[in-house]
Design an enzyme around this catalytic site. Structure first.
Site, PDB file in Angstrom:
ATOM      1  N   HIS A  16       0.487  -1.322   0.431  1.00 10.42           N
ATOM      2  CA  HIS A  16      -0.081  -0.224  -0.180  1.00 10.42           C
ATOM      3  C   HIS A  16       0.940   1.203  -0.299  1.00 10.42           C
ATOM      4  CE1 HIS A  16      -3.293  -1.929   1.175  1.00 10.42           C
ATOM      5  NE2 HIS A  16      -2.457  -3.193   1.581  1.00 10.42           N
ATOM      6  N   ASP A 114      -5.325   5.307   1.899  1.00 11.39           N
ATOM      7  CA  ASP A 114      -6.304   4.054   1.303  1.00 11.39           C
ATOM      8  C   ASP A 114      -7.678   4.157   1.452  1.00 11.39           C
ATOM      9  OD1 ASP A 114      -5.535   1.020   1.305  1.00 11.39           O
ATOM     10  OD2 ASP A 114      -3.911   1.543   1.430  1.00 11.39           O
TER      11      ASP A 114
END
Length: 158
Positions: A16, A114
């Site tokens: 991520h 995210d």
């Protein structure tokens, strides 16, 4: 008018962090200032990976906030990190944004979080900052996720 200042916050795992760092680097090429927020543990890993490589633009500032876990052993327990992140990081992120916006001539104008950190978007909304979610996986994964109910209804999957 000052350059846009974007706070970027990934879920604290390599798969991520890297895509969001690449996005941050693209935004810098278009005049944005970036504050890239990691957990303290991930922050140290990023600093170690970037040490003396000259890979980081001076318009990307790396900062860290605590994730709420005290030991490496806690990080090995499934679900413990996600639970701690949800409990601790929203308050720490809000403190960071308010501190930056009170002390700098280029306040944060947008938060890109995210997709798995919806609470970060809620914090930005609470403060009145624009916000956007970023999916680090392939777009096809997102589309598939949205279409699963149809696949079930059509009898394609159980």
């Amino acid at each position: 008018m000052a350059n846009p200042h974007v706070l970027v916050i990934p879920f604290p795992v390599q798969g991520h962090v890297i895509p969001l760092m690449e996005l941050a680097q693209c935004l810098v090429e278009h005049g944005f200032m970036i504050t890239f927020v990691n957990t303290e543990v991930t922050h140290e890993r990023v600093l170690d990976a970037l040490a003396d490589k000259g890979l980081l633009d001076d318009r990307i500032r790396l900062v860290a906030i605590p994730d709420g876990l005290e030991s490496a052993e806690e990080r090995k327990i499934p679900g413990k990190l996600a639970e701690a992140i949800y409990r601790v990081m929203p308050g720490k992120l809000e403190e960071l944004i308010r501190e930056i916006n009170a002390s700098e001539e280029e306040p944060i104008t947008c938060v890109i979080a995210d997709q798995g950190l919806g609470w970060a978007l809620e914090v930005a909304g609470k403060i009145g900052i624009r916000r956007a979610a970023f999916l680090t996986a392939a777009a096809a994964s997102l589309v598939l996720g949205f279409r699963i109910p149809c696949l079930i209804d059509d009898g394609i999957i159980d």
